[in-house]
Design a protein around this motif. Structure first.
Motif, PDB file in Angstrom:
ATOM      1  N   GLY A  48       0.840  -1.128   0.088  1.00 28.78           N
ATOM      2  CA  GLY A  48      -0.141  -0.059   0.055  1.00 28.78           C
ATOM      3  C   GLY A  48       1.043   1.124  -0.001  1.00 28.78           C
ATOM      4  O   GLY A  48       0.615   2.294  -0.496  1.00 28.78           O
ATOM      5  N   ARG A  49       1.968   1.242   0.832  1.00 24.89           N
ATOM      6  CA  ARG A  49       2.805   2.597   0.881  1.00 24.89           C
ATOM      7  C   ARG A  49       3.654   2.580  -0.341  1.00 24.89           C
ATOM      8  O   ARG A  49       4.297   3.705  -0.941  1.00 24.89           O
ATOM      9  CB  ARG A  49       3.838   2.155   1.777  1.00 24.89           C
ATOM     10  N   MET A  50       3.435   1.515  -1.546  1.00 24.18           N
ATOM     11  CA  MET A  50       4.239   1.757  -2.634  1.00 24.18           C
ATOM     12  C   MET A  50       3.157   1.929  -3.931  1.00 24.18           C
ATOM     13  O   MET A  50       3.182   2.010  -5.033  1.00 24.18           O
ATOM     14  CB  MET A  50       4.706   0.167  -3.071  1.00 24.18           C
ATOM     15  N   LYS A  51       1.985   2.504  -3.193  1.00 27.27           N
ATOM     16  CA  LYS A  51       0.664   2.992  -4.131  1.00 27.27           C
ATOM     17  C   LYS A  51       0.135   1.807  -4.960  1.00 27.27           C
ATOM     18  O   LYS A  51      -0.239   2.082  -6.209  1.00 27.27           O
ATOM     19  CB  LYS A  51       1.264   4.072  -5.036  1.00 27.27           C
ATOM     20  N   LEU A  52       0.137   0.727  -4.585  1.00 25.25           N
ATOM     21  CA  LEU A  52      -0.225  -0.512  -5.089  1.00 25.25           C
ATOM     22  C   LEU A  52      -1.603  -1.017  -4.556  1.00 25.25           C
ATOM     23  O   LEU A  52      -1.698  -0.918  -3.175  1.00 25.25           O
ATOM     24  CB  LEU A  52       0.559  -1.666  -5.181  1.00 25.25           C
ATOM     25  N   ASP A  53      -2.730  -1.347  -5.286  1.00 24.63           N
ATOM     26  CA  ASP A  53      -3.923  -2.180  -4.580  1.00 24.63           C
ATOM     27  C   ASP A  53      -3.950  -3.426  -4.395  1.00 24.63           C
ATOM     28  O   ASP A  53      -3.157  -4.137  -5.092  1.00 24.63           O
ATOM     29  CB  ASP A  53      -5.116  -1.796  -5.706  1.00 24.63           C
ATOM     30  N   THR A  54      -4.122  -3.709  -3.273  1.00 19.46           N
ATOM     31  CA  THR A  54      -3.977  -5.232  -2.747  1.00 19.46           C
ATOM     32  C   THR A  54      -5.438  -6.118  -2.585  1.00 19.46           C
ATOM     33  O   THR A  54      -6.256  -5.400  -2.154  1.00 19.46           O
ATOM     34  CB  THR A  54      -3.126  -5.371  -1.553  1.00 19.46           C
ATOM     35  N   PHE A  55      -5.237  -7.217  -2.868  1.00 23.04           N
ATOM     36  CA  PHE A  55      -6.485  -8.082  -2.890  1.00 23.04           C
ATOM     37  C   PHE A  55      -6.036  -9.442  -2.115  1.00 23.04           C
ATOM     38  O   PHE A  55      -5.049  -9.992  -2.685  1.00 23.04           O
ATOM     39  CB  PHE A  55      -7.185  -8.307  -3.985  1.00 23.04           C
ATOM     40  N   SER A  56      -6.492  -9.601  -1.138  1.00 21.08           N
ATOM     41  CA  SER A  56      -6.104 -10.758  -0.334  1.00 21.08           C
ATOM     42  C   SER A  56      -7.118 -12.117  -0.431  1.00 21.08           C
ATOM     43  O   SER A  56      -8.224 -12.142  -0.427  1.00 21.08           O
ATOM     44  CB  SER A  56      -5.973 -10.517   1.138  1.00 21.08           C
ATOM     45  N   ALA A  57      -6.446 -13.258  -0.457  1.00 22.00           N
ATOM     46  CA  ALA A  57      -7.076 -14.509  -0.134  1.00 22.00           C
ATOM     47  C   ALA A  57      -6.308 -15.565   0.736  1.00 22.00           C
ATOM     48  O   ALA A  57      -5.225 -15.364   0.946  1.00 22.00           O
ATOM     49  CB  ALA A  57      -7.030 -15.212  -1.718  1.00 22.00           C
ATOM     50  N   ARG A  58      -7.513 -16.407   1.427  1.00 25.57           N
ATOM     51  CA  ARG A  58      -6.707 -17.065   2.562  1.00 25.57           C
ATOM     52  C   ARG A  58      -6.546 -18.441   2.160  1.00 25.57           C
ATOM     53  O   ARG A  58      -5.685 -19.242   2.778  1.00 25.57           O
ATOM     54  CB  ARG A  58      -7.816 -17.161   3.755  1.00 25.57           C
ATOM     55  N   ASN A  59      -6.948 -18.886   0.858  1.00 25.03           N
ATOM     56  CA  ASN A  59      -6.529 -20.089   0.514  1.00 25.03           C
ATOM     57  C   ASN A  59      -6.806 -20.204  -1.048  1.00 25.03           C
ATOM     58  O   ASN A  59      -7.000 -19.286  -1.750  1.00 25.03           O
ATOM     59  CB  ASN A  59      -7.740 -21.228   1.063  1.00 25.03           C
ATOM     60  N   LEU A  60      -6.574 -21.440  -1.621  1.00 25.66           N
ATOM     61  CA  LEU A  60      -6.399 -21.636  -3.050  1.00 25.66           C
ATOM     62  C   LEU A  60      -7.653 -21.311  -3.806  1.00 25.66           C
ATOM     63  O   LEU A  60      -7.837 -20.818  -4.683  1.00 25.66           O
ATOM     64  CB  LEU A  60      -5.773 -23.112  -3.300  1.00 25.66           C
TER      65      LEU A  60
END
Length: 448
Positions: A27-39
Protein backbone atom coordinates in the motif's frame (compact mmCIF):
# COMPACT_ATOMS: atom_id res chain seq x y z
CA UNK A 1 -2.76 14.89 -11.46
CA UNK A 2 -2.04 11.21 -12.12
CA UNK A 3 -5.24 9.47 -13.24
CA UNK A 4 -3.67 6.19 -14.38
CA UNK A 5 -5.16 3.11 -12.62
CA UNK A 6 -3.16 1.64 -9.77
CA UNK A 7 -1.65 -1.79 -10.29
CA UNK A 8 -3.28 -4.70 -8.51
CA UNK A 9 -1.51 -7.32 -6.41
CA UNK A 10 -3.08 -10.60 -5.28
CA UNK A 11 -1.82 -11.82 -1.89
CA UNK A 12 -2.49 -15.46 -0.97
CA UNK A 13 -1.66 -16.54 2.59
CA UNK A 14 -3.63 -18.09 5.44
CA UNK A 15 -1.69 -16.17 8.13
CA UNK A 16 -3.39 -12.82 8.93
CA UNK A 17 -0.12 -11.26 10.17
CA UNK A 18 1.68 -12.01 6.89
CA UNK A 19 -1.22 -10.72 4.81
CA UNK A 20 -1.32 -7.49 6.84
CA UNK A 21 2.45 -6.98 6.54
CA UNK A 22 2.30 -7.40 2.76
CA UNK A 23 -0.79 -5.20 2.42
CA UNK A 24 0.79 -2.34 4.39
CA UNK A 25 4.13 -2.56 2.54
CA UNK A 26 2.54 -2.68 -0.92
CA UNK A 27 0.00 0.00 0.00
CA UNK A 28 2.88 2.36 0.76
CA UNK A 29 4.13 1.61 -2.76
CA UNK A 30 0.81 2.99 -4.11
CA UNK A 31 -0.40 -0.47 -5.12
CA UNK A 32 -3.87 -1.94 -4.64
CA UNK A 33 -3.93 -5.28 -2.81
CA UNK A 34 -6.50 -8.07 -2.76
CA UNK A 35 -6.12 -10.94 -0.30
CA UNK A 36 -7.12 -14.60 -0.31
CA UNK A 37 -6.79 -17.07 2.56
CA UNK A 38 -6.64 -20.22 0.47
CA UNK A 39 -6.38 -21.68 -3.02
CA UNK A 40 -10.12 -21.61 -3.74
CA UNK A 41 -10.44 -17.91 -2.83
CA UNK A 42 -7.40 -17.08 -4.96
CA UNK A 43 -8.82 -18.89 -7.99
CA UNK A 44 -12.16 -17.11 -7.54
CA UNK A 45 -10.48 -13.67 -7.40
CA UNK A 46 -8.39 -14.46 -10.48
CA UNK A 47 -11.56 -15.33 -12.39
CA UNK A 48 -13.23 -12.05 -11.35
CA UNK A 49 -10.45 -9.49 -11.83
CA UNK A 50 -7.17 -8.79 -13.62
CA UNK A 51 -3.97 -8.71 -11.57
CA UNK A 52 -0.45 -7.47 -12.25
CA UNK A 53 1.29 -9.76 -9.73
CA UNK A 54 0.49 -12.61 -7.36
CA UNK A 55 2.35 -13.30 -4.09
CA UNK A 56 1.49 -16.71 -2.66
CA UNK A 57 2.56 -18.77 0.32
CA UNK A 58 3.70 -22.31 -0.42
CA UNK A 59 1.45 -23.97 2.16
CA UNK A 60 -2.27 -23.25 1.92
CA UNK A 61 -5.15 -24.89 3.85
CA UNK A 62 -6.67 -26.48 0.72
CA UNK A 63 -3.62 -27.01 -1.47
CA UNK A 64 -0.19 -25.63 -2.33
CA UNK A 65 1.21 -22.47 -3.82
CA UNK A 66 2.76 -24.70 -6.47
CA UNK A 67 -0.74 -25.68 -7.64
CA UNK A 68 -1.62 -21.97 -7.83
CA UNK A 69 1.51 -21.27 -9.92
CA UNK A 70 0.49 -24.01 -12.35
CA UNK A 71 -3.11 -22.72 -12.45
CA UNK A 72 -1.94 -19.18 -13.28
CA UNK A 73 0.54 -20.44 -15.89
CA UNK A 74 -2.25 -22.31 -17.67
CA UNK A 75 -4.95 -19.60 -17.54
CA UNK A 76 -3.34 -16.23 -16.75
CA UNK A 77 0.19 -16.48 -18.18
CA UNK A 78 0.54 -12.68 -18.21
CA UNK A 79 0.46 -12.61 -14.36
CA UNK A 80 3.89 -13.13 -12.73
CA UNK A 81 3.82 -15.18 -9.52
CA UNK A 82 6.28 -15.00 -6.63
CA UNK A 83 6.40 -17.83 -4.09
CA UNK A 84 6.88 -17.27 -0.36
CA UNK A 85 8.61 -20.25 1.25
CA UNK A 86 9.95 -21.20 4.66
CA UNK A 87 13.62 -20.35 5.21
CA UNK A 88 15.89 -23.09 3.91
CA UNK A 89 13.27 -24.65 1.61
CA UNK A 90 15.50 -24.35 -1.42
CA UNK A 91 14.06 -27.42 -3.12
CA UNK A 92 10.55 -25.97 -2.82
CA UNK A 93 11.70 -22.68 -4.32
CA UNK A 94 13.43 -24.45 -7.22
CA UNK A 95 10.29 -26.49 -7.93
CA UNK A 96 8.29 -23.25 -8.02
CA UNK A 97 10.73 -21.67 -10.48
CA UNK A 98 10.56 -24.75 -12.69
CA UNK A 99 6.77 -24.55 -12.63
CA UNK A 100 6.93 -20.98 -13.93
CA UNK A 101 7.20 -18.75 -10.85
CA UNK A 102 8.85 -15.38 -11.47
CA UNK A 103 10.92 -15.49 -8.26
CA UNK A 104 10.68 -16.48 -4.60
CA UNK A 105 10.96 -14.96 -1.12
CA UNK A 106 11.86 -16.70 2.14
CA UNK A 107 10.24 -16.19 5.56
CA UNK A 108 10.69 -14.04 7.53
CA UNK A 109 10.06 -11.71 4.58
CA UNK A 110 12.79 -9.13 4.01
CA UNK A 111 10.86 -5.96 3.11
CA UNK A 112 13.70 -4.47 1.04
CA UNK A 113 13.91 -7.67 -0.99
CA UNK A 114 10.10 -7.70 -1.29
CA UNK A 115 10.01 -4.18 -2.72
CA UNK A 116 12.81 -4.99 -5.19
CA UNK A 117 10.97 -8.11 -6.35
CA UNK A 118 7.68 -6.27 -6.80
CA UNK A 119 9.27 -3.43 -8.77
CA UNK A 120 11.07 -5.95 -10.99
CA UNK A 121 7.95 -8.04 -11.60
CA UNK A 122 5.79 -5.02 -12.43
CA UNK A 123 8.31 -3.84 -15.03
CA UNK A 124 8.03 -7.06 -17.06
CA UNK A 125 7.02 -6.64 -20.72
CA UNK A 126 3.84 -8.31 -21.93
CA UNK A 127 4.25 -11.96 -22.97
CA UNK A 128 5.07 -12.35 -26.64
CA UNK A 129 5.86 -8.68 -27.02
CA UNK A 130 9.62 -9.17 -27.33
CA UNK A 131 9.79 -11.43 -30.40
CA UNK A 132 10.74 -8.69 -32.87
CA UNK A 133 13.79 -7.77 -30.81
CA UNK A 134 14.83 -11.41 -30.65
CA UNK A 135 14.22 -11.94 -34.38
CA UNK A 136 16.60 -9.17 -35.38
CA UNK A 137 19.55 -10.76 -33.60
CA UNK A 138 18.69 -14.46 -33.54
CA UNK A 139 18.30 -15.27 -37.21
CA UNK A 140 16.62 -18.40 -38.49
CA UNK A 141 13.14 -19.62 -39.36
CA UNK A 142 13.69 -23.35 -38.79
CA UNK A 143 11.54 -25.15 -36.21
CA UNK A 144 14.40 -25.40 -33.65
CA UNK A 145 14.94 -21.62 -33.84
CA UNK A 146 11.24 -20.81 -33.57
CA UNK A 147 11.09 -22.97 -30.44
CA UNK A 148 14.22 -21.32 -29.06
CA UNK A 149 12.73 -17.85 -29.47
CA UNK A 150 9.58 -18.94 -27.61
CA UNK A 151 11.68 -20.30 -24.75
CA UNK A 152 13.75 -17.11 -24.54
CA UNK A 153 10.58 -15.03 -24.41
CA UNK A 154 9.27 -17.18 -21.54
CA UNK A 155 12.54 -17.30 -19.58
CA UNK A 156 12.95 -13.52 -19.84
CA UNK A 157 9.83 -13.26 -17.65
CA UNK A 158 11.45 -15.28 -14.86
CA UNK A 159 14.32 -14.76 -12.45
CA UNK A 160 15.19 -18.47 -12.40
CA UNK A 161 18.82 -19.44 -12.99
CA UNK A 162 19.21 -20.87 -16.50
CA UNK A 163 21.81 -23.34 -17.72
CA UNK A 164 22.37 -22.77 -21.45
CA UNK A 165 23.78 -25.90 -23.07
CA UNK A 166 25.08 -26.30 -26.59
CA UNK A 167 28.17 -26.83 -28.70
CA UNK A 168 30.97 -24.30 -29.04
CA UNK A 169 30.09 -21.53 -31.46
CA UNK A 170 26.33 -22.17 -31.39
CA UNK A 171 25.46 -18.76 -29.89
CA UNK A 172 25.06 -19.39 -26.15
CA UNK A 173 26.23 -15.91 -25.11
CA UNK A 174 23.84 -14.28 -27.58
CA UNK A 175 20.98 -16.30 -26.07
CA UNK A 176 22.02 -15.18 -22.58
CA UNK A 177 22.07 -11.53 -23.71
CA UNK A 178 18.61 -11.87 -25.22
CA UNK A 179 17.19 -13.34 -22.00
CA UNK A 180 18.67 -10.36 -20.14
CA UNK A 181 17.62 -7.74 -22.69
CA UNK A 182 14.00 -8.92 -22.85
CA UNK A 183 13.56 -9.04 -19.07
CA UNK A 184 13.09 -6.56 -16.22
CA UNK A 185 16.87 -6.23 -15.67
CA UNK A 186 17.49 -4.92 -19.21
CA UNK A 187 18.50 -1.44 -18.01
CA UNK A 188 21.07 -2.89 -15.58
CA UNK A 189 24.47 -4.46 -16.37
CA UNK A 190 24.96 -7.68 -18.31
CA UNK A 191 28.36 -9.00 -17.21
CA UNK A 192 29.77 -11.96 -19.19
CA UNK A 193 32.77 -13.86 -17.85
CA UNK A 194 34.68 -16.76 -19.40
CA UNK A 195 35.42 -18.95 -16.39
CA UNK A 196 38.09 -20.87 -18.28
CA UNK A 197 40.09 -17.73 -19.05
CA UNK A 198 40.72 -16.59 -15.45
CA UNK A 199 43.88 -17.92 -13.73
CA UNK A 200 42.88 -19.95 -10.65
CA UNK A 201 44.93 -17.76 -8.29
CA UNK A 202 43.00 -14.65 -9.42
CA UNK A 203 39.50 -16.13 -9.43
CA UNK A 204 38.38 -15.07 -5.96
CA UNK A 205 39.55 -11.51 -6.56
CA UNK A 206 37.89 -11.39 -9.99
CA UNK A 207 34.55 -12.69 -8.74
CA UNK A 208 34.32 -11.00 -5.33
CA UNK A 209 36.81 -8.10 -5.50
CA UNK A 210 39.56 -7.11 -3.05
CA UNK A 211 40.51 -4.34 -0.68
CA UNK A 212 43.64 -2.20 -1.03
CA UNK A 213 46.65 -3.89 0.59
CA UNK A 214 44.94 -7.28 0.97
CA UNK A 215 47.73 -8.94 -1.02
CA UNK A 216 50.86 -8.00 -2.94
CA UNK A 217 49.86 -5.86 -5.92
CA UNK A 218 46.48 -4.79 -4.50
CA UNK A 219 47.20 -1.06 -4.81
CA UNK A 220 43.54 0.00 -4.66
CA UNK A 221 40.07 -1.30 -3.87
CA UNK A 222 38.59 -3.29 -6.73
CA UNK A 223 34.97 -4.47 -7.03
CA UNK A 224 34.41 -7.98 -8.33
CA UNK A 225 32.18 -9.32 -11.08
CA UNK A 226 29.28 -9.89 -8.67
CA UNK A 227 29.37 -6.25 -7.56
CA UNK A 228 29.66 -5.09 -11.18
CA UNK A 229 26.54 -7.10 -12.10
CA UNK A 230 24.47 -5.87 -9.13
CA UNK A 231 20.87 -5.42 -10.23
CA UNK A 232 21.59 -7.12 -13.54
CA UNK A 233 22.77 -10.45 -14.91
CA UNK A 234 26.02 -12.37 -14.42
CA UNK A 235 26.68 -14.77 -17.30
CA UNK A 236 29.15 -17.53 -16.41
CA UNK A 237 30.41 -18.97 -19.68
CA UNK A 238 32.31 -22.29 -19.60
CA UNK A 239 31.25 -22.71 -15.96
CA UNK A 240 32.45 -26.33 -16.01
CA UNK A 241 36.04 -25.01 -16.10
CA UNK A 242 35.79 -23.61 -12.55
CA UNK A 243 38.07 -25.44 -10.08
CA UNK A 244 36.31 -27.20 -7.20
CA UNK A 245 37.55 -24.74 -4.58
CA UNK A 246 35.98 -21.86 -6.49
CA UNK A 247 32.77 -23.82 -7.00
CA UNK A 248 32.28 -23.91 -3.20
CA UNK A 249 32.66 -20.14 -2.92
CA UNK A 250 30.40 -19.51 -5.90
CA UNK A 251 27.68 -21.71 -4.41
CA UNK A 252 27.77 -19.78 -1.14
CA UNK A 253 27.57 -16.43 -2.92
CA UNK A 254 24.53 -17.58 -4.90
CA UNK A 255 22.76 -19.02 -1.86
CA UNK A 256 23.46 -16.12 0.51
CA UNK A 257 23.07 -13.41 -2.16
CA UNK A 258 26.12 -11.74 -0.62
CA UNK A 259 29.89 -11.66 -1.21
CA UNK A 260 32.92 -10.70 0.83
CA UNK A 261 35.88 -9.16 -0.98
CA UNK A 262 39.42 -10.34 -0.18
CA UNK A 263 40.57 -8.35 2.85
CA UNK A 264 37.04 -7.12 3.57
CA UNK A 265 35.44 -7.42 6.99
CA UNK A 266 31.79 -7.34 5.95
CA UNK A 267 29.70 -9.00 3.31
CA UNK A 268 28.09 -6.96 0.53
CA UNK A 269 24.55 -7.86 -0.50
CA UNK A 270 24.29 -8.47 -4.26
CA UNK A 271 21.22 -8.90 -6.42
CA UNK A 272 22.17 -10.73 -9.62
CA UNK A 273 20.47 -13.18 -11.92
CA UNK A 274 22.77 -16.06 -12.80
CA UNK A 275 22.90 -17.47 -16.31
CA UNK A 276 25.57 -20.02 -17.16
CA UNK A 277 26.75 -22.04 -20.13
CA UNK A 278 29.26 -24.66 -21.15
CA UNK A 279 29.92 -26.85 -24.18
CA UNK A 280 30.70 -29.75 -21.82
CA UNK A 281 28.18 -32.28 -20.52
CA UNK A 282 27.56 -31.06 -16.96
CA UNK A 283 25.87 -34.33 -15.97
CA UNK A 284 29.03 -36.19 -16.96
CA UNK A 285 31.18 -33.64 -15.11
CA UNK A 286 29.12 -34.23 -11.95
CA UNK A 287 29.36 -38.00 -12.38
CA UNK A 288 33.15 -37.69 -12.73
CA UNK A 289 33.20 -35.54 -9.54
CA UNK A 290 34.74 -32.59 -11.36
CA UNK A 291 31.65 -30.45 -10.75
CA UNK A 292 29.78 -30.16 -7.46
CA UNK A 293 26.32 -31.67 -7.53
CA UNK A 294 24.86 -29.03 -5.16
CA UNK A 295 26.11 -26.21 -7.41
CA UNK A 296 24.79 -28.05 -10.47
CA UNK A 297 21.27 -28.17 -8.99
CA UNK A 298 21.48 -24.50 -8.04
CA UNK A 299 22.55 -23.41 -11.53
CA UNK A 300 20.51 -25.88 -13.56
CA UNK A 301 17.03 -24.86 -12.39
CA UNK A 302 16.00 -24.60 -16.04
CA UNK A 303 18.05 -25.93 -18.96
CA UNK A 304 17.88 -24.21 -22.34
CA UNK A 305 19.53 -26.05 -25.20
CA UNK A 306 20.84 -24.07 -28.17
CA UNK A 307 20.64 -26.16 -31.37
CA UNK A 308 23.75 -26.81 -33.41
CA UNK A 309 23.95 -25.51 -36.97
CA UNK A 310 23.64 -29.13 -38.20
CA UNK A 311 20.15 -29.23 -36.66
CA UNK A 312 18.97 -26.17 -38.57
CA UNK A 313 20.43 -26.50 -42.06
CA UNK A 314 17.47 -24.63 -43.53
CA UNK A 315 18.84 -21.46 -41.85
CA UNK A 316 22.28 -21.66 -43.47
CA UNK A 317 21.35 -19.64 -46.57
CA UNK A 318 19.73 -16.87 -44.50
CA UNK A 319 22.68 -16.76 -42.09
CA UNK A 320 25.27 -16.76 -44.88
CA UNK A 321 23.59 -13.95 -46.84
CA UNK A 322 23.22 -11.86 -43.71
CA UNK A 323 26.88 -12.38 -42.79
CA UNK A 324 28.02 -11.44 -46.32
CA UNK A 325 25.96 -8.22 -46.17
CA UNK A 326 27.60 -7.30 -42.84
CA UNK A 327 31.07 -8.04 -44.23
CA UNK A 328 30.38 -5.87 -47.28
CA UNK A 329 29.09 -3.01 -45.11
CA UNK A 330 32.23 -3.13 -42.95
CA UNK A 331 34.50 -2.88 -46.02
CA UNK A 332 32.35 -0.48 -48.05
CA UNK A 333 32.12 -2.97 -50.93
CA UNK A 334 29.16 -4.72 -52.60
CA UNK A 335 28.41 -8.11 -50.99
CA UNK A 336 29.80 -11.25 -52.55
CA UNK A 337 27.35 -13.84 -53.86
CA UNK A 338 27.34 -17.55 -53.04
CA UNK A 339 27.52 -19.82 -56.07
CA UNK A 340 24.75 -22.47 -55.88
CA UNK A 341 27.40 -25.18 -55.55
CA UNK A 342 29.02 -23.27 -52.67
CA UNK A 343 25.67 -23.03 -50.90
CA UNK A 344 25.07 -26.74 -51.42
CA UNK A 345 28.54 -27.48 -50.02
CA UNK A 346 27.73 -25.42 -46.92
CA UNK A 347 24.48 -27.30 -46.39
CA UNK A 348 26.35 -30.62 -46.59
CA UNK A 349 29.07 -29.58 -44.14
CA UNK A 350 29.03 -30.75 -40.51
CA UNK A 351 30.09 -27.40 -38.96
CA UNK A 352 31.80 -28.63 -35.77
CA UNK A 353 32.36 -24.94 -34.94
CA UNK A 354 28.74 -24.00 -35.70
CA UNK A 355 27.73 -20.39 -36.48
CA UNK A 356 31.13 -19.05 -35.42
CA UNK A 357 32.86 -21.35 -37.92
CA UNK A 358 30.45 -20.30 -40.69
CA UNK A 359 31.23 -16.65 -40.00
CA UNK A 360 35.00 -17.19 -40.05
CA UNK A 361 34.73 -19.29 -43.20
CA UNK A 362 32.73 -16.64 -45.07
CA UNK A 363 35.02 -13.83 -43.93
CA UNK A 364 37.99 -15.67 -45.44
CA UNK A 365 36.10 -16.59 -48.63
CA UNK A 366 34.78 -13.02 -49.00
CA UNK A 367 38.35 -11.72 -48.97
CA UNK A 368 39.84 -14.29 -51.35
CA UNK A 369 37.07 -14.86 -53.90
CA UNK A 370 37.22 -13.52 -57.48
CA UNK A 371 34.60 -11.24 -59.08
CA UNK A 372 32.55 -11.10 -55.87
CA UNK A 373 31.36 -14.69 -56.28
CA UNK A 374 32.20 -17.34 -53.71
CA UNK A 375 32.85 -20.73 -55.29
CA UNK A 376 32.81 -23.99 -53.36
CA UNK A 377 36.62 -24.11 -53.56
CA UNK A 378 36.85 -20.69 -51.84
CA UNK A 379 35.23 -22.15 -48.72
CA UNK A 380 38.11 -24.58 -48.12
CA UNK A 381 35.88 -27.10 -46.37
CA UNK A 382 37.58 -29.83 -44.36
CA UNK A 383 36.98 -33.06 -46.26
CA UNK A 384 36.30 -35.13 -43.14
CA UNK A 385 33.35 -32.92 -42.18
CA UNK A 386 31.50 -33.11 -45.52
CA UNK A 387 28.57 -35.34 -46.42
CA UNK A 388 27.09 -35.26 -42.90
CA UNK A 389 24.25 -37.62 -43.73
CA UNK A 390 26.75 -40.41 -43.99
CA UNK A 391 25.83 -41.93 -47.35
CA UNK A 392 27.29 -45.33 -48.23
CA UNK A 393 30.57 -44.85 -50.15
CA UNK A 394 31.09 -46.26 -53.64
CA UNK A 395 32.73 -49.69 -53.18
CA UNK A 396 34.86 -49.14 -56.27
CA UNK A 397 36.65 -46.37 -54.38
CA UNK A 398 37.68 -48.65 -51.48
CA UNK A 399 40.86 -50.67 -52.03
CA UNK A 400 41.29 -51.73 -48.41
CA UNK A 401 38.27 -51.87 -46.07
CA UNK A 402 40.35 -51.99 -42.89
CA UNK A 403 42.37 -48.92 -43.91
CA UNK A 404 39.18 -47.09 -44.93
CA UNK A 405 37.47 -47.77 -41.58
CA UNK A 406 40.64 -46.80 -39.70
CA UNK A 407 40.69 -43.48 -41.58
CA UNK A 408 37.03 -42.82 -40.68
CA UNK A 409 37.75 -43.67 -37.04
CA UNK A 410 40.76 -41.33 -36.97
CA UNK A 411 38.70 -38.44 -38.42
CA UNK A 412 35.89 -38.92 -35.89
CA UNK A 413 38.26 -39.10 -32.93
CA UNK A 414 40.19 -36.03 -34.10
CA UNK A 415 36.92 -34.15 -34.51
CA UNK A 416 35.80 -35.11 -30.98
CA UNK A 417 39.17 -34.03 -29.58
CA UNK A 418 39.02 -30.69 -31.38
CA UNK A 419 35.44 -30.02 -30.22
CA UNK A 420 36.41 -30.74 -26.60
CA UNK A 421 39.69 -28.77 -26.74
CA UNK A 422 41.66 -32.03 -26.61
CA UNK A 423 40.11 -33.14 -23.35
CA UNK A 424 40.40 -36.92 -23.76
CA UNK A 425 37.82 -37.77 -21.12
CA UNK A 426 35.23 -35.42 -22.64
CA UNK A 427 36.03 -36.68 -26.15
CA UNK A 428 35.54 -40.28 -25.00
CA UNK A 429 32.16 -39.35 -23.48
CA UNK A 430 31.10 -37.64 -26.71
CA UNK A 431 31.91 -40.82 -28.66
CA UNK A 432 30.29 -43.02 -25.98
CA UNK A 433 33.60 -44.79 -25.30
CA UNK A 434 35.20 -45.73 -22.01
CA UNK A 435 38.38 -43.83 -21.22
CA UNK A 436 40.35 -47.11 -21.46
CA UNK A 437 38.92 -47.78 -24.94
CA UNK A 438 39.70 -44.22 -25.99
CA UNK A 439 43.30 -44.55 -24.81
CA UNK A 440 43.69 -47.83 -26.74
CA UNK A 441 42.33 -46.29 -29.95
CA UNK A 442 44.58 -43.22 -29.66
CA UNK A 443 47.60 -45.48 -29.32
CA UNK A 444 46.48 -47.75 -32.20
CA UNK A 445 45.95 -44.78 -34.54
CA UNK A 446 49.20 -43.07 -33.55
CA UNK A 447 47.40 -40.16 -31.90
CA UNK A 448 48.65 -40.80 -28.36
Amino acid sequence: MNTSPRQKILIVDDEPDIRELLEITLGRMKLDTFSARNLAEAQALLAQDTFDLCLTDMRLPDGTGLALVQHIQQRYAQVPVAMITAYGSLETAINALKAGAFDFLTKPVDLTRLRELVISALSLPAPGGTSSGIDRRLLGDSLPMRNLRKQIDKLARSQAPVYISGESGSGKELVARLIHDQGPRASRPFVPVNCGAIPSELMESEFFGHRKGSFSGAIEDKPGLFQAAHGGTLFLDEVADLPLAMQVKLLRAIQEKAVRSIGGQQETVVDVRILCATHKDLDAEVAAERFRQDLYYRLNVIELRVPSLRERRDDIELLANNMLKRLAASTGQPPAKLHPQALEALKNYRFPGNVRELENMLERAHTLCENKQIEASDLRLAEGNCNPDGGVPDLTQIDNLEAYLENVERKLILQALEETRWNRTAAAQRLNLSFRSMRYRLKKLGLD
